[in-house]
Enzyme design. Structure first.
Site, PDB file in Angstrom:
ATOM      1  N   SER A 116       0.835  -0.979   0.021  1.00  0.00           N
ATOM      2  CA  SER A 116      -0.043  -0.096   0.139  1.00  0.00           C
ATOM      3  C   SER A 116       1.019   1.305  -0.035  1.00  0.00           C
ATOM      4  O   SER A 116       0.269   2.493  -0.119  1.00  0.00           O
ATOM      5  CB  SER A 116      -0.978  -0.067   1.213  1.00  0.00           C
ATOM      6  OG  SER A 116      -0.116  -0.356   2.352  1.00  0.00           O
ATOM      7  N   HIS A 132      -1.953  -2.259  -6.538  1.00  0.00           N
ATOM      8  CA  HIS A 132      -2.417  -2.194  -5.183  1.00  0.00           C
ATOM      9  C   HIS A 132      -4.046  -2.110  -5.278  1.00  0.00           C
ATOM     10  O   HIS A 132      -4.829  -1.334  -5.752  1.00  0.00           O
ATOM     11  CB  HIS A 132      -2.102  -0.719  -4.640  1.00  0.00           C
ATOM     12  CG  HIS A 132      -2.476  -0.466  -3.402  1.00  0.00           C
ATOM     13  ND1 HIS A 132      -2.704   0.836  -3.129  1.00  0.00           N
ATOM     14  CD2 HIS A 132      -2.831  -1.121  -2.380  1.00  0.00           C
ATOM     15  CE1 HIS A 132      -3.129   0.980  -1.595  1.00  0.00           C
ATOM     16  NE2 HIS A 132      -3.207  -0.381  -1.211  1.00  0.00           N
ATOM     17  N   GLU A 173      -4.735   0.325  -8.036  1.00  0.00           N
ATOM     18  CA  GLU A 173      -3.488   1.309  -8.690  1.00  0.00           C
ATOM     19  C   GLU A 173      -2.171   0.422  -9.339  1.00  0.00           C
ATOM     20  O   GLU A 173      -2.174  -0.551  -8.656  1.00  0.00           O
ATOM     21  CB  GLU A 173      -2.882   2.043  -7.453  1.00  0.00           C
ATOM     22  CG  GLU A 173      -3.925   2.996  -6.795  1.00  0.00           C
ATOM     23  CD  GLU A 173      -3.182   3.700  -5.704  1.00  0.00           C
ATOM     24  OE1 GLU A 173      -3.252   4.764  -5.557  1.00  0.00           O
ATOM     25  OE2 GLU A 173      -2.842   3.060  -4.683  1.00  0.00           O
ATOM     26  N   ASN A 226      -3.349   6.477  -1.230  1.00  0.00           N
ATOM     27  CA  ASN A 226      -2.954   6.748   0.156  1.00  0.00           C
ATOM     28  C   ASN A 226      -2.276   7.946   0.688  1.00  0.00           C
ATOM     29  O   ASN A 226      -2.076   8.494   1.601  1.00  0.00           O
ATOM     30  CB  ASN A 226      -1.915   5.595   0.917  1.00  0.00           C
ATOM     31  CG  ASN A 226      -2.888   4.198   1.074  1.00  0.00           C
ATOM     32  OD1 ASN A 226      -4.168   4.545   1.590  1.00  0.00           O
ATOM     33  ND2 ASN A 226      -2.384   3.027   1.035  1.00  0.00           N
TER      34      ASN A 226
HETATM   35  N1  CAA Z   1     -16.501  -9.626   0.740  1.00  0.00           N
HETATM   36  C1  CAA Z   1     -17.320  -9.370  -0.175  1.00  0.00           C
HETATM   37  N2  CAA Z   1     -18.466  -8.440  -0.087  1.00  0.00           N
HETATM   38  C2  CAA Z   1     -18.469  -7.672   0.981  1.00  0.00           C
HETATM   39  C3  CAA Z   1     -17.535  -7.507   1.915  1.00  0.00           C
HETATM   40  C4  CAA Z   1     -16.505  -8.552   1.884  1.00  0.00           C
HETATM   41  N3  CAA Z   1     -15.492  -8.323   2.784  1.00  0.00           N
HETATM   42  N4  CAA Z   1     -17.914  -6.680   3.003  1.00  0.00           N
HETATM   43  C5  CAA Z   1     -19.010  -6.086   2.466  1.00  0.00           C
HETATM   44  N5  CAA Z   1     -19.434  -6.858   1.273  1.00  0.00           N
HETATM   45  C6  CAA Z   1     -20.780  -6.439   0.299  1.00  0.00           C
HETATM   46  C7  CAA Z   1     -21.941  -6.969   0.979  1.00  0.00           C
HETATM   47  O1  CAA Z   1     -22.156  -8.248   0.693  1.00  0.00           O
HETATM   48  C8  CAA Z   1     -23.031  -5.789   0.369  1.00  0.00           C
HETATM   49  O2  CAA Z   1     -23.101  -6.086  -1.009  1.00  0.00           O
HETATM   50  P1  CAA Z   1     -24.818  -5.928  -1.658  1.00  0.00           P
HETATM   51  O3  CAA Z   1     -24.995  -4.294  -1.365  1.00  0.00           O
HETATM   52  O4  CAA Z   1     -24.707  -6.315  -2.953  1.00  0.00           O
HETATM   53  O5  CAA Z   1     -25.645  -6.855  -0.596  1.00  0.00           O
HETATM   54  C9  CAA Z   1     -22.069  -4.417   0.205  1.00  0.00           C
HETATM   55  O6  CAA Z   1     -20.796  -5.107   0.076  1.00  0.00           O
HETATM   56  C10 CAA Z   1     -22.526  -3.788   1.443  1.00  0.00           C
HETATM   57  O7  CAA Z   1     -21.937  -4.224   2.595  1.00  0.00           O
HETATM   58  P2  CAA Z   1     -22.919  -4.256   4.175  1.00  0.00           P
HETATM   59  O8  CAA Z   1     -24.167  -4.173   3.606  1.00  0.00           O
HETATM   60  O9  CAA Z   1     -22.663  -5.538   4.776  1.00  0.00           O
HETATM   61  O10 CAA Z   1     -22.268  -3.105   4.594  1.00  0.00           O
HETATM   62  P3  CAA Z   1     -21.963  -1.602   4.584  1.00  0.00           P
HETATM   63  O11 CAA Z   1     -23.045  -1.021   3.463  1.00  0.00           O
HETATM   64  O12 CAA Z   1     -21.727  -0.981   5.925  1.00  0.00           O
HETATM   65  O13 CAA Z   1     -20.709  -1.487   3.540  1.00  0.00           O
HETATM   66  C11 CAA Z   1     -18.216  -1.357   3.261  1.00  0.00           C
HETATM   67  C12 CAA Z   1     -19.411  -2.059   4.000  1.00  0.00           C
HETATM   68  C13 CAA Z   1     -18.562  -1.708   1.676  1.00  0.00           C
HETATM   69  C14 CAA Z   1     -17.002  -1.918   3.740  1.00  0.00           C
HETATM   70  C15 CAA Z   1     -18.645   0.049   3.225  1.00  0.00           C
HETATM   71  O14 CAA Z   1     -18.608   0.417   4.520  1.00  0.00           O
HETATM   72  C16 CAA Z   1     -17.419   0.645   2.662  1.00  0.00           C
HETATM   73  O15 CAA Z   1     -17.347   1.013   1.340  1.00  0.00           O
HETATM   74  N6  CAA Z   1     -16.418   1.353   3.602  1.00  0.00           N
HETATM   75  C17 CAA Z   1     -15.127   2.031   2.759  1.00  0.00           C
HETATM   76  C18 CAA Z   1     -14.299   0.982   2.640  1.00  0.00           C
HETATM   77  C19 CAA Z   1     -13.009   1.465   1.892  1.00  0.00           C
HETATM   78  O16 CAA Z   1     -12.787   2.823   1.974  1.00  0.00           O
HETATM   79  N7  CAA Z   1     -11.842   0.746   1.545  1.00  0.00           N
HETATM   80  C20 CAA Z   1     -10.708   1.390   1.280  1.00  0.00           C
HETATM   81  C21 CAA Z   1      -9.742   1.118   2.467  1.00  0.00           C
HETATM   82  S1  CAA Z   1      -8.296   1.738   2.121  1.00  0.00           S
HETATM   83  C22 CAA Z   1      -7.505   0.350   1.662  1.00  0.00           C
HETATM   84  O17 CAA Z   1      -7.984  -0.792   1.516  1.00  0.00           O
HETATM   85  C23 CAA Z   1      -6.040   0.516   0.808  1.00  0.00           C
HETATM   86  C24 CAA Z   1      -5.034   0.773   1.803  1.00  0.00           C
HETATM   87  O18 CAA Z   1      -3.738   0.516   1.127  1.00  0.00           O
HETATM   88  C25 CAA Z   1      -5.049   1.053   3.253  1.00  0.00           C
END
Ligand code: CAA
Length: 272
Positions: free
Chosen positions: A106, A127, A139, A177
């Protein structure tokens, strides 16, 4: 993230061998993929037969030599530069002369990882974002040594997973990031300063900016050790205090409060 990358690759039709450090980790990886696929079946988004054939394309192994016939290897180990370099050096000795090696780091510059191999022209950064099956971005990071064939194959591979590919320069933090981590660090500093509550900071960004998660929730989701590591890499690269880990983040990591994965970070989580 490795199991998420493996899952989306197998869903897209590839044969995948997941390498893990020991049998327990391999069992846990398989269980994570099965749980994710079962959830998709339960929601009616995946047929049971497709779930079975996706799992049939996946193997879980603890022997790096099993990667010998792979065309594409994506490393997703902990954010530890020495560990990543040693994995790439080991892979270098195992894979064929046409294999492309990608790192899901990352923040660590890809050039430093590529230099640990005898084939830096075949090393790129890919990434992914968490949760990998949900997040549509990858990325792509090329170095001054990456060949055009490696770049186009890696781009096509990420595209075949249904991801949008953006191209970043090989600078710490790449694109996302570099923007996201200072924002999350800013929220931690605000919390540390003691005026707003964690709930108000998070509600502010969820409701005021339509983010799916507030910054403290997101930091817990990413993992506070990963957050600190990225902040340290950004600080080392740019020597700007803007990127430095706030004392509260450092203390929480030292205390083992790493967010969701340990059950406690800025919030408490049920780990069952
Ligand atoms: N695997 C597969 N599908 C998943 C999942 C997982 N681990 N977690 C959630 N989902 C799916 C669910 O099945 C659901 O699908 P449908 O809408 O089709 O039914 C959808 O995602 C939404 O899930 P939930 O209803 O359970 O929960 P939510 O609406 O609260 O969403 C979330 C959860 C998708 C995590 C949302 O909160 C989100 O997008 N959060 C931000 C995530 C983000 O910013 N990620 C990047 C982080 S930075 C990074 O990763 C890089 C780095 O280098 C640090």
């Amino acid at each position: 993230m490795g199991s998420g990358i493996a899952e989306v690759s197998a869903r897209a039709g590839s044969s995948v061998i997941v390498h893990e450090i020991d049998a327990d980790a391999a069992d846990a990886a398989r269980a994570r993929v099965e749980a994710s696929l079962d959830r998709a079946v339960d929601k009616g988004k995946l047929e049971q037969a497709d779930r079975d054939s996706i799992l049939g394309r996946m193997e879980f192994s603890i022997d790096l030599a099993d990667q010998a016939d792979r065309q594409f290897v994506i490393e997703a180990a902990t954010e530890d530069e020495d560990l990543k370099k040693s994995i790439f050096a080991d892979l270098d000795a195992v894979v064929g002369s046409d294999t492309i090696l990608a790192s899901n780091t990352s923040s660590i510059p890809i050039t430093r990882i590529a230099a640990a191999t005898s084939m830096p022209e075949r090393v790129v950064g890919l990434h992914f974002f968490n949760p990998v099956p949900v997040m549509n971005l990858v990325e792509l990071i090329t170095t001054v040594m990456t060949s055009p064939e490696t770049e186009s194959t890696a781009r096509a591979y990420a595209g075949s997973l249904g991801k949008t590919v953006i191209q970043a320069r090989d600078r710490a933090g790449f694109i996302v990031n570099m923007l996201l981590v200072p924002y999350l660090i800013g929220a931690i500093r605000m919390y540390e300063a003691g005026v707003p509550t964690r709930e108000d900071i998070d509600a502010g960004m969820r409701l005021g900016a339509n983010h799916p998660m507030g910054p403290l929730e997101l930091a817990d989701f990413v993992g506070l050790d990963t957050m600190k590591h990225i902040a340290d890499v950004l600080f080392e690269e740019y020597k700007d205090p803007f990127y430095a880990s706030p004392p509260l983040l450092t203390r929480m990591v030292e205390a083992g409060l790493l967010g969701r994965k340990t059950g406690q970070g800025f919030y408490e989580y049920d780990r069952r």
